[in-house]
Design an enzyme around this catalytic site. Structure first.
Site, PDB file in Angstrom:
ATOM      1  N   LYS A  15      26.709   4.365 -35.710  1.00  0.00           N
ATOM      2  CA  LYS A  15      25.716   3.907 -34.736  1.00  0.00           C
ATOM      3  C   LYS A  15      25.660   4.849 -33.537  1.00  0.00           C
ATOM      4  CE  LYS A  15      26.601  -0.891 -35.198  1.00  0.00           C
ATOM      5  NZ  LYS A  15      26.871  -2.141 -34.505  1.00  0.00           N
ATOM      6  N   GLU A  37      27.730  -6.300 -34.147  1.00  0.00           N
ATOM      7  CA  GLU A  37      27.773  -6.152 -32.696  1.00  0.00           C
ATOM      8  C   GLU A  37      26.388  -5.684 -32.265  1.00  0.00           C
ATOM      9  OE1 GLU A  37      30.731  -3.396 -31.223  1.00  0.00           O
ATOM     10  OE2 GLU A  37      30.073  -3.738 -29.152  1.00  0.00           O
ATOM     11  N   ARG A  63      33.565   0.322 -47.202  1.00  0.00           N
ATOM     12  CA  ARG A  63      32.239   0.456 -46.599  1.00  0.00           C
ATOM     13  C   ARG A  63      31.381   1.402 -47.428  1.00  0.00           C
ATOM     14  NH1 ARG A  63      31.105   1.942 -41.380  1.00  0.00           N
ATOM     15  NH2 ARG A  63      32.700   0.528 -40.675  1.00  0.00           N
TER      16      ARG A  63
HETATM   17  P1  ATP Z   1      30.740  -0.161 -34.591  1.00  0.00           P
HETATM   18  O1  ATP Z   1      31.733  -1.284 -34.711  1.00  0.00           O
HETATM   19  O2  ATP Z   1      31.324   1.197 -34.594  1.00  0.00           O
HETATM   20  O3  ATP Z   1      29.712  -0.364 -33.542  1.00  0.00           O
HETATM   21  P2  ATP Z   1      29.877  -1.020 -37.186  1.00  0.00           P
HETATM   22  O4  ATP Z   1      29.007  -0.226 -38.095  1.00  0.00           O
HETATM   23  O5  ATP Z   1      31.208  -1.459 -37.635  1.00  0.00           O
HETATM   24  O6  ATP Z   1      29.920  -0.141 -35.916  1.00  0.00           O
HETATM   25  P3  ATP Z   1      29.206  -3.776 -36.664  1.00  0.00           P
HETATM   26  O7  ATP Z   1      28.040  -4.274 -35.939  1.00  0.00           O
HETATM   27  O8  ATP Z   1      30.543  -4.119 -36.159  1.00  0.00           O
HETATM   28  O9  ATP Z   1      29.028  -2.233 -36.709  1.00  0.00           O
HETATM   29  O10 ATP Z   1      29.086  -4.161 -38.199  1.00  0.00           O
HETATM   30  C1  ATP Z   1      28.728  -5.432 -38.655  1.00  0.00           C
HETATM   31  C2  ATP Z   1      29.249  -5.660 -40.037  1.00  0.00           C
HETATM   32  O11 ATP Z   1      28.730  -4.697 -40.935  1.00  0.00           O
HETATM   33  C3  ATP Z   1      30.748  -5.555 -40.098  1.00  0.00           C
HETATM   34  O12 ATP Z   1      31.255  -6.624 -40.881  1.00  0.00           O
HETATM   35  C4  ATP Z   1      30.992  -4.234 -40.743  1.00  0.00           C
HETATM   36  O13 ATP Z   1      32.191  -4.242 -41.464  1.00  0.00           O
HETATM   37  C5  ATP Z   1      29.776  -4.097 -41.663  1.00  0.00           C
HETATM   38  N1  ATP Z   1      29.477  -2.686 -41.901  1.00  0.00           N
HETATM   39  C6  ATP Z   1      29.258  -1.734 -40.983  1.00  0.00           C
HETATM   40  N2  ATP Z   1      29.064  -0.532 -41.555  1.00  0.00           N
HETATM   41  C7  ATP Z   1      29.148  -0.728 -42.899  1.00  0.00           C
HETATM   42  C8  ATP Z   1      29.048   0.121 -44.043  1.00  0.00           C
HETATM   43  N3  ATP Z   1      28.820   1.433 -43.923  1.00  0.00           N
HETATM   44  N4  ATP Z   1      29.188  -0.432 -45.261  1.00  0.00           N
HETATM   45  C9  ATP Z   1      29.408  -1.754 -45.389  1.00  0.00           C
HETATM   46  N5  ATP Z   1      29.525  -2.599 -44.362  1.00  0.00           N
HETATM   47  C10 ATP Z   1      29.399  -2.109 -43.119  1.00  0.00           C
END
Ligand code: ATP
Ligand code: MG
Length: 568
Positions: A279, A41, A269
């Site tokens: 974030k 995102e 994760r």
């Molecule tokens: P948010 O949704 O709270 O803004 P997010 O960290 O999930 O934060 P995204 O941009 O949705 O952010 O993440 C993009 C991809 O990265 C998703 O597929 C998510 O599952 C993966 N991802 C995010 N954080 C991690 C992590 N700590 N370890 C592994 N994969 C991650």
């Protein structure tokens, strides 16, 4: 070994996602294709957790001759921004990966998603609810108690269609109506209790402008976007496991025979000790100026790690080492640092730099004389060659390599003691020069003119206890050196109920030294080039602030892990 054993042997080394993919390939599912995606995102910069997901998604496609899309999941115009889109593209490329074709945007699919919502309404699987989001959530029940059906649940298809079109046409205010999937208010899975799939939001979108005032919810957009892109394996983090029944329910109602049907697979994760990975919290650090920006070298963002001096290879190696798990766990940040040292040890040239200079005058060295000494660029890799370093009557050493009242075990320089200057001569301290306040301002030494390293003389082989790094004063290049350390001094800064994570910021995470003296070969060092400063650690040229007339180096990582000792 017979063939069967060999096969099980091979299987053991696959992670569970690879096993799923191999099984699918064996059954010729998806016409033997592997197509993954990375779906950030654009509401912040990518961090090391995302790097894990990037390496996994792109890595799987590479292993199986497949493809990977970069898809911006841009369904929430309130938080998203083009600045983030650009940074994400740069970071993925920097890590060494290239997505298939152009980057995709969920917003490109808004028309198709709208049509699918219409299809659900027309088949009796979606309805418009007039209740407020608060009322709706108060009727959701609990995991052990069924929810209450909305009084609007049994509207006619015609009425639902009419209202949904009017929602799209902007006839209602934010929050006045929502579209919900009609599933099951008694489902043990809360996500199946008639989830909201569209909401009204009068807000310009960074790509679609004011075309839409209704936006699909994440759950309605994500799986369908996978489907539109013919993604075969939709890899996501564990918190989406509970969303999977909804992912599948939606596909069941929208799927057309003969097309690729994506499958969601969850993995744990990445959590790192001493690191914040939310974030929202990272944004807080940026907005409150507790760091210099998203790419502050202490940030766990990819751009921060890059500026700190991390190599893409060390991050990829780290991702490979930690593997993919099915259960949440915490990885020691020392492992990330270890991957970095491992890489830099082989690839970074060794150079000499004095961070806290103390001047030495070699009184028996002829005034005006200059000579060169030859020194290896990296003993780990002969192919990196040697270089010539100027030596002269005045040099700098590190202040803490000298002690006036040295204890017995101090093998560096002290009055009447000898040390070797790396790749050069043996010197002896003859006199300590002080200012009126008693501060040491320089040392007068003599050198053994026969002791030049590599000259083959008896004196050159003479053993002395210490070897120091040094830089010729006349030839030295001035630089600012920023000593970075971990941003938090607590293993789990976000894990304290009573205290804010910012209370655990390490007050010593940045120390700026000016007037550092570097060997002259560093005069034209390019931004981002990395070095080992002998005996001090790994450093890189800051890609933002370093100028040729004003060099700035960042400490990437110390030579050894000093934290594990501190805490034991
Ligand atoms: P948010 O949704 O709270 O803004 P997010 O960290 O999930 O934060 P995204 O941009 O949705 O952010 O993440 C993009 C991809 O990265 C998703 O597929 C998510 O599952 C993966 N991802 C995010 N954080 C991690 C992590 N700590 N370890 C592994 N994969 C991650
Ligand atoms: Mg997310």
């Amino acid at each position: 070994m017979n063939t069967e054993n060999k096969e099980t042997e091979l299987k053991k080394s696959l992670n569970f996602i690879e096993s799923i993919i191999e099984e699918d390939l064996k059954n010729n599912k998806n016409n033997g294709e592997v197509y993954t995606r990375f779906p950030p995102e654009p509401n912040g910069y990518l961090h090391i957790g995302h790097a894990k997901s990037i390496c996994l998604n792109f890595g799987l496609a590479q292993s199986y001759n497949g493809k990977t899309n970069l898809r911006f999941d841009d369904t929430n115009p309130e938080k998203e921004d083009v600045e983030y889109v650009e940074s994400i593209k740069e970071d993925v490329n920097w890590l060494g990966f290239q997505w298939e074709g152009e980057p995709r945007f969920t917003s490109d699919y808004f028309d198709q998603l709208f049509e699918w919502a219409v299809k659900l309404i027309n088949t009796g699987y979606a309805y418009v609810d007039d209740q407020s989001p608060e009322e709706i959530s108060s009727q959701k029940g609990t995991p052990t108690q069924p929810g209450v059906e909305s009084p609007y649940r049994n509207r006619s298809i015609e009425e639902n269609m009419n209202l949904f079109i009017r929602m799209k046409n902007g006839e209602f205010k934010n929050g006045e109506k929502v579209l919900r999937a009609k599933i099951d208010m008694t489902s043990p899975n809360m996500h199946m209790r008639d989830p909201i799939i569209y909401r009204i939001l009068h807000k310009e979108h960074h790509r679609t402008g004011d075309k839409w005032c209704i936006y699909p919810m994440y759950d309605f957009a994500h799986g369908q976007s996978d489907y539109i892109e013919s993604i075969t394996h939709s890899v996501c983090t564990l918190e989406f496991e509970i969303h999977r029944p909804l992912y599948d329910w939606l596909l069941n109602h929208l799927y057309t025979d003969g097309t690729i049907r994506p499958r969601q697979i969850e993995f744990a994760r990445l959590n790192l000790s001493y690191t914040i990975m939310s974030k929202r919290k990272l944004l807080e650090l940026v907005e409150e100026n507790l760091v210099s920006g998203w790419d502050d070298p202490r940030m766990p963002t990819i751009s921060g790690l890059r500026r700190r001096g991390y190599t893409p290879a060390s991050i990829r190696k780290f991702a490979e080492r930690i593997g993919v798990a099915k259960r949440d766990n915490v990885i020691d940040v020392a492992l990330l640092e270890h991957s970095l040292r491992d890489d830099l040890n082989k690839t970074a040239p060794r150079v000499m730099a004095v961070l806290n200079p103390l001047k030495i005058v070699i009184t028996n060295y002829p005034e005006g004389k200059e000579e060169f000494v030859s020194i290896e660029n990296n003993p780990e890799d002969e192919s990196m060659g040697t270089r010539e370093m100027p030596f002269a009557r005045e040099i700098y050493i590190e202040q803490d390599d000298f002690m006036e009242d040295a204890p017995k075990k101090f093998f560096r320089l002290a009055p009447e003691k000898e040390v070797r200057l790396k790749a050069a001569y043996i010197i002896k301290c003859e006199e300590v020069i002080k200012d009126t306040e008693g501060n040491i301002i320089e040392l007068h030494c003599t050198y053994d003119s026969e002791s030049k390293s590599g000259s083959g003389t008896e004196a050159s082989k003479r053993k002395v206890k210490g070897t120091l790094h040094w830089v010729s004063a006349k030839h030295a290049v001035n630089a600012e050196v920023r000593l970075y350390d971990r941003l938090f001094n607590d293993e789990d800064p976000a894990g304290h109920k009573e205290q804010d994570f910012k209370e655990f910021i390490n007050p010593d995470s940045l120390q700026v030294l000016s007037g550092c003296k570097l060997e002259p070969s560093l005069r034209n060092a390019n931004p981002e080039s990395r070095y080992q400063f002998q005996r001090l650690g790994y450093f890189c040229v800051d890609r933002r602030d370093s100028k040729q007339e004003n060099l700035v180096f960042n400490r990437t990582v110390s030579l050894k892990d000093s934290w594990s000792k501190k805490n034991k």
